[in-house]
Structures are given as structure tokens and as C-alpha cells.
Design a protein around this motif. Structure first.
Motif, mmCIF file in Angstrom:
data_model
loop_
_atom_site.group_PDB
_atom_site.id
_atom_site.type_symbol
_atom_site.label_atom_id
_atom_site.label_comp_id
_atom_site.label_asym_id
_atom_site.label_seq_id
_atom_site.Cartn_x
_atom_site.Cartn_y
_atom_site.Cartn_z
ATOM 1 N N LEU A 56 0.823 -1.220 0.000
ATOM 2 C CA LEU A 56 0.000 0.000 0.000
ATOM 3 C C LEU A 56 0.852 1.264 0.000
ATOM 4 O O LEU A 56 0.572 2.217 -0.745
ATOM 5 N N LEU A 57 1.892 1.289 0.829
ATOM 6 C CA LEU A 57 2.673 2.527 0.963
ATOM 7 C C LEU A 57 3.319 2.975 -0.346
ATOM 8 O O LEU A 57 3.137 4.123 -0.748
ATOM 9 N N PRO A 58 4.072 2.089 -1.060
ATOM 10 C CA PRO A 58 4.686 2.579 -2.293
ATOM 11 C C PRO A 58 3.662 2.920 -3.380
ATOM 12 O O PRO A 58 3.873 3.856 -4.152
ATOM 13 N N VAL A 59 2.535 2.184 -3.410
ATOM 14 C CA VAL A 59 1.514 2.511 -4.416
ATOM 15 C C VAL A 59 0.907 3.884 -4.095
ATOM 16 O O VAL A 59 0.744 4.733 -4.975
ATOM 17 N N LEU A 60 0.629 4.130 -2.814
ATOM 18 C CA LEU A 60 0.116 5.452 -2.423
ATOM 19 C C LEU A 60 1.137 6.531 -2.775
ATOM 20 O O LEU A 60 0.798 7.583 -3.318
ATOM 21 N N HIS A 61 2.400 6.246 -2.461
ATOM 22 C CA HIS A 61 3.465 7.217 -2.749
ATOM 23 C C HIS A 61 3.485 7.572 -4.235
ATOM 24 O O HIS A 61 3.586 8.736 -4.615
ATOM 25 N N LYS A 62 3.347 6.553 -5.083
ATOM 26 C CA LYS A 62 3.400 6.810 -6.527
ATOM 27 C C LYS A 62 2.156 7.576 -6.993
ATOM 28 O O LYS A 62 2.244 8.451 -7.847
ATOM 29 N N LEU A 63 1.004 7.237 -6.398
ATOM 30 C CA LEU A 63 -0.211 7.954 -6.782
ATOM 31 C C LEU A 63 -0.127 9.423 -6.364
ATOM 32 O O LEU A 63 -0.620 10.306 -7.065
ATOM 33 N N ILE A 64 0.515 9.677 -5.230
ATOM 34 C CA ILE A 64 0.638 11.062 -4.752
ATOM 35 C C ILE A 64 1.666 11.824 -5.587
ATOM 36 O O ILE A 64 1.465 12.972 -5.947
ATOM 37 N N SER A 65 2.781 11.167 -5.907
ATOM 38 C CA SER A 65 3.902 11.915 -6.490
ATOM 39 C C SER A 65 3.936 11.906 -8.020
ATOM 40 O O SER A 65 4.688 12.660 -8.616
ATOM 41 N N GLN A 66 3.126 11.041 -8.653
ATOM 42 C CA GLN A 66 3.164 11.010 -10.116
ATOM 43 C C GLN A 66 1.789 11.399 -10.675
ATOM 44 O O GLN A 66 0.776 11.067 -10.065
#
Ligand code: AMP
Length: 401
Positions: A56-66
Motif C-alpha cells: 500500500l505505501l509505495p503505491v500510495l506514494h506513486k499515486l501522490i507523487s506522479q
């Protein structure tokens, strides 16, 4: 490894903080950088290892930052059961609380109104969908679900999905997705069916294997739910109840090691300590005294929990809950060696309950809770919470409108 080391957005770090996570678990350390770098993943990891936050964390990170299209479905998490869908959704609610990422859980058996709600979200677009295969197929069959913007696909408990006969459903769902996407597969075991699915689905995946050992069966494991001030009196009480041969007490800080050793010595117990402030020679002498049984009680930080072979320990006390399940297993594994019966007590303070619950999940059973003797005053009640820091809101459900 700290979560700040992954370069996560502040809004995500706030969520992690509110969940009470301090450092990454081994599966998180291994898969998060790979996911951020865009790799496909196949990970052998079971419940209790922190695998949910690991994807969840890296997917959320990518959704937020890309940049991504808010009117499309960007990520899909397919799981075998409703219970797991609910559990993942709850974790997502917590860690994404301070972000603007939207999500919806889509699972069977909830009647007409939720179905209409799911349909609305699936039609207008939602960042993350958590679904069971059957329910997702029902929506796909109606023709309104567009998966052409899907970037991330996660299969959780993939082995269980195959056991439940979902192979064909998964292949069907995959057929609606673009070929260019990132695939993450988590499974407790890796039977041949999983390898087959991995071969059709994953491109040059990063393979991660979190092997979890189990503690020997003959260890009697018990836990006490305590306030911090009750810990030292309780250690003394336990040591007075029975004539133990060798006793190992693990603390998570050297400060606690020093304080507890001092208190025990003041009460005339044969106790000494091992912690990083002592030089090598002093440590070796203490260890020698303990092994030769000149010293009965050894208080130590985690330096001692892995690898060192000390035979015939009767009792291990975890003065604090170890950081993760592996540490717990290593610590209590100091007792009951070579088929002898040993005892392991763990002191669980109010804010360590979640951590201990995670260890119990990993063990696959709960650990018997003992009542703190009355003379030490009232003990915390199960589920009692430590005060949250002011200004942090937490766990409010957030769904796509
Ligand atoms: P899972 O293996 O995903 O079912 O996670 C088991 C439990 O560990 C859940 O209650 C999580 O909230 C918790 N958890 C996950 N990651 C961490 C972490 N880094 N530190 C503490 N607890 C965690």
C-alpha cells in the motif's frame, strides 16, 4: 530502516505516524524500494509480516507523487475473501488519511445499495479498488468498468485465491487491463500453480522471500498486560515464585537494562547485564558467568537474542515487546532448547498491544494472558489506548463520493 528513508511524501508519513509504525518490517524494507523503482514483485510473505503496508505505501506514494487520471481506476488489489478486503481497506483508511487518494472496497454479499455505490465509483473513477474476484467479475460483466488506465495490480494471498478456484476469474479480470502495468504478487506459499500464474503475469520480477521460523512447541508462552510502573515489581514477583535455574530478560533499551539490573541487585538477586556500553571483555565475562551458572539472571538488550547458543535457560522474560515476530521467536528460542521445556513471559504495555497483536498473527495463535497480581494495583484493560498526540486525527473512513 525508518519510513523517512524511503522518501515518502509528508502526507503519507503523517498516516504512518498515526498508525504507530516506527520502523519498516523486513518485507517492507525489501519490497518498497523495488516497487518505487517500478519493478514487478513476487513475495512469499504471510499475514503478520506487514505485507499489506509493504504494497500500500509505495503505491500510495506513486499515486501522490506522479500524475494520474483521477477519473480512472489506477490500482486494483484482488484478494480471496471479504474479510481480507475489509482488513486491507481499514489499513488503507489509516495510512492514507492525510492524502487525497480515493478508494473503494468491492466485495460480495452486501446487497443492492452497496452495489450501486460500487458501480458509481467504478464508473466515475477511483484511485484504488480493493476487490474479491467474483464481485469484480459481476461488475465487469455489466460493461461499465473501464480498466484502461490501470497502472498497478496487486494480488494478495494469491495461493489462497488459487485454492478457492479463482484462477480463471483472475485471468478474466486481467484481460480487461492494459498490458503495460506494474504487477505485485503476494503469497504465503509458492506452489506450482502460483509459479504458473507468476510466469504469465510478471515481467522480470524481484523475488522476495520472508521465511518465518516457528518457535519450538514445548515453550510455554504467556503474556501480562501491564503499566510501565508495574514491570519491575512483576519481574521480582515472578522470580520469587519458583526456583529458576537460568533466566534471560530482554529489554529494548540499554537504559531499561541498567535500571532493571540495578533494582534486581538491590533486592539481592544474582543478576548482571549485557548492553552496548560495556566493552567486549566485560560482556564476555558476564556471558561466561552466566553459562557456568555462577550468574543466574542475565538482563540484556537484543544483541543477545540472535545466534548465541546458551543452553538450558528455564525462563525468558520479554520486558518489552520485541520489534517484530522474528525477534520474538529468536528471543524465546533461547529457552526450551534441545527438547527441554521452557517458559517465556512477555510484558505488554498499553501502547505495545498492536505490536504484540502482529506477533500473535505471525505465530498463528494468541498468547495466553495472565492477570497481574492484585497487590500491584489495577492493570490496563485489553484494548486500552495510550493518548494520541494532539492534532492527529486517525482512522476516519474516507470513501470516494
Ligand atoms: P499484515 O502482515 O499486513 O497483516 O500486518 C500485520 C499487522 O502489522 C497489522 O496490524 C499492521 O497494521 C501492522 N504493521 C504493519 N507494518 C508495521 C510496521 N512497520 N510497524 C508496526 N506495525 C506494522
Amino acid at each position: 530502516m525508518y519510513f523517512t528513508d524511503f522518501g515518502f511524501d509528508d502526507s503519507l508519513l503523517d498516516g504512518i505516524d498515526a498508525m504507530g509504525y516506527e520502523t519498516a518490517t523486513p518485507v517492507q524494507e525489501q519490497v518498497i524500494p523495488g516497487i518505487i523503482a517500478g519493478r514487478d514483485i513476487i513475495a512469499a510473505a504471510q499475514t503478520g509480516t506487514g505485507k499489506t503496508a509493504a504494497f500500500l505505501l509505495p503505491v500510495l506514494h506513486k499515486l501522490i507523487s506522479q500524475p494520474h487520471d483521477a477519473h480512472k481506476i489506477n490500482a486494483m488489489i484482488i484478494v480471496p475473501t471479504r474479510e481480507l478486503a475489509v482488513q486491507i481497506t481499514q489499513t488503507l483508511e489509516g495510512i492514507s488519511y492525510y492524502t487525497s487518494v480515493s478508494f473503494i472496497a468491492v466485495y460480495g454479499g452486501t446487497g443492492g445499495a452497496p452495489f450501486a455505490n460500487e458501480k458509481k465509483a467504478l464508473t466515475s473513477g477511483v484511485d484504488i479498488v480493493i476487490c474479491t474476484p467474483g464481485r469484480m467479475i459481476s461488475h465487469l460483466n455489466m460493461g461499465y468498468v473501464k480498466l484502461d488506465g490501470l497502472k498497478y495490480l496487486i494480488l494478495d494471498e494469491a495461493d489462497r485465491m488459487l485454492d478457492m478456484g479463482f484462477f480463471d476469474d483472475i485471468i478474466k479480470i486481467l484481460s480487461y487491463m492494459p498490458k503495460e502495468r506494474q504487477n505485485l504478487m503476494f503469497s504465503a506459499t509458492m506452489p506450482s500453480g502460483i509459479r504458473k500464474l507468476a510466469n504469465t503475469m510478471l515481467k522480470n520480477p524481484l523475488e522476495v522471500n520472508i521465511a518465518i521460523s516457528k518457535p519450538p512447541e514445548q515453550i510455554v508462552q504467556e503474556a501480562f498486560l501491564v503499566y510501565d510502573a508495574q514491570k519491575i515489581p512483576l519481574v521480582k514477583y515472578i522470580l520469587q515464585q519458583k526456583e529458576f535455574g537460568s533466566v534471560l530478560i530482554f529489554c529494548s533499551s540499554k537504559l531499561s537494562v541498567k535500571k532493571l539490573t540495578e533494582e534486581l541487585r538491590r533486592s539481592k538477586f544474582s543478576a548482571n547485564q549485557i548492553q552496548s556500553d560495556l566493552d567486549q571483555e566485560q560482556r564476555e565475562q558476564v556471558l561466561l558467568d552466566f553459562k557456568s551458572r555462577k550468574l543466574k539472571i542475565l538482563v540484556a538488550t537484543d544483541i543477545l537474542s540472535r545466534g548465541i547458543d546458551i543452553e538450558d535457560i528455564d525462563l525468558v522474560i520479554n520486558y518489552d515487546v520485541p520489534h517484530d515476530g522474528e525477534d520474538y521467536i529468536h528471543r524465546i528460542g533461547r529457552t526450551a532448547r534441545a527438547a527441554t521445556k521452557g517458559t517465556a513471559y512477555t510484558f505488554v504495555s498499553v501502547n505495545e498491544q498492536t505490536k504484540f497483536l502482529r506477533i500473535e498473527k505471525l505465530l498463528g495463535h494468541s498468547v495466553t494472558k495472565q492477570a497481574v497480581p492484585e497487590q500491584f494495583g489495577a492493570a490496563p484493560s485489553p484494548g486500552e489506548h495510550a493518548a494520541k498526540p494532539a492534532g492527529k486525527r486517525y482512522n476516519k473512513f474516507k470513501r470516494k463520493k
